[in-house]
Design a protein around this motif. Structure first.
Motif, mmCIF file in Angstrom:
data_model
loop_
_atom_site.group_PDB
_atom_site.id
_atom_site.type_symbol
_atom_site.label_atom_id
_atom_site.label_comp_id
_atom_site.label_asym_id
_atom_site.label_seq_id
_atom_site.Cartn_x
_atom_site.Cartn_y
_atom_site.Cartn_z
ATOM 1 N N GLY A 22 48.257 -12.388 67.067
ATOM 2 C CA GLY A 22 49.626 -12.226 67.627
ATOM 3 C C GLY A 22 50.862 -12.625 66.864
ATOM 4 O O GLY A 22 51.931 -13.099 67.421
ATOM 5 N N ALA A 23 50.576 -12.999 65.662
ATOM 6 C CA ALA A 23 51.743 -13.294 64.727
ATOM 7 C C ALA A 23 52.805 -12.424 64.271
ATOM 8 O O ALA A 23 54.003 -12.739 63.808
ATOM 9 C CB ALA A 23 51.147 -14.099 63.382
ATOM 10 N N ILE A 24 52.716 -11.087 64.581
ATOM 11 C CA ILE A 24 53.589 -10.163 64.095
ATOM 12 C C ILE A 24 54.469 -9.597 65.711
ATOM 13 O O ILE A 24 53.572 -9.312 66.512
ATOM 14 C CB ILE A 24 52.747 -8.926 63.605
ATOM 15 C CG1 ILE A 24 52.110 -9.384 62.567
ATOM 16 C CG2 ILE A 24 53.919 -7.854 63.214
ATOM 17 C CD1 ILE A 24 51.117 -8.221 61.731
ATOM 18 N N LYS A 25 55.729 -9.424 65.341
ATOM 19 C CA LYS A 25 56.462 -9.076 66.356
ATOM 20 C C LYS A 25 57.355 -7.977 65.883
ATOM 21 O O LYS A 25 57.669 -7.572 64.831
ATOM 22 C CB LYS A 25 57.533 -10.212 66.946
ATOM 23 C CG LYS A 25 56.581 -11.596 67.150
ATOM 24 C CD LYS A 25 56.024 -11.792 68.326
ATOM 25 C CE LYS A 25 55.537 -12.991 68.628
ATOM 26 N NZ LYS A 25 54.112 -13.421 68.426
ATOM 27 N N GLU A 26 57.662 -7.322 67.031
ATOM 28 C CA GLU A 26 58.776 -6.041 66.755
ATOM 29 C C GLU A 26 60.309 -6.608 66.704
ATOM 30 O O GLU A 26 60.635 -7.253 67.806
ATOM 31 C CB GLU A 26 58.817 -4.944 67.722
ATOM 32 C CG GLU A 26 59.592 -3.789 67.364
ATOM 33 C CD GLU A 26 59.364 -2.557 68.640
ATOM 34 O OE1 GLU A 26 59.802 -1.694 68.486
ATOM 35 O OE2 GLU A 26 58.595 -2.871 69.628
ATOM 36 N N ALA A 27 60.979 -6.542 65.833
ATOM 37 C CA ALA A 27 62.186 -6.990 65.480
ATOM 38 C C ALA A 27 63.086 -5.494 65.567
ATOM 39 O O ALA A 27 62.600 -4.489 65.961
ATOM 40 C CB ALA A 27 62.673 -7.646 64.280
#
Length: 72
Positions: A22-27
């Motif tokens: 879960g290290a990737i997020k939506e910016a």
């Protein structure tokens, strides 16, 4: 080396699903990798359909900075 998502990101978010930690997020304009959470597995790199994800040693400094600042 943590992964870095470049400005080539199409914001399809395939990488979000591929990341086991879960290290990737939506910016706002693209997906970003939190360098403190990334475990350097490379799963996102191979899943990106537009080749927008690279290791931090291959990335431009502006992309490294953008990911770090926008992933918190």
């Amino acid at each position: 080396m943590p992964s870095v998502i470049t400005d080539k990101c199409a914001k399809c978010l395939t990488c979000v699903e591929a990341c086991p930690v879960g290290a990737i997020k939506e910016a706002a304009t693209q997906a970003v990798v939190n360098p403190d959470e990334c475990i350097d597995c490379g799963a996102c790199i191979s899943e990106c359909p537009v080749g927008a994800i690279v290791t931090s040693d291959e990335a431009d400094e502006k992309d490294v900075k953008f990911n770090a600042e926008n992933s918190k």
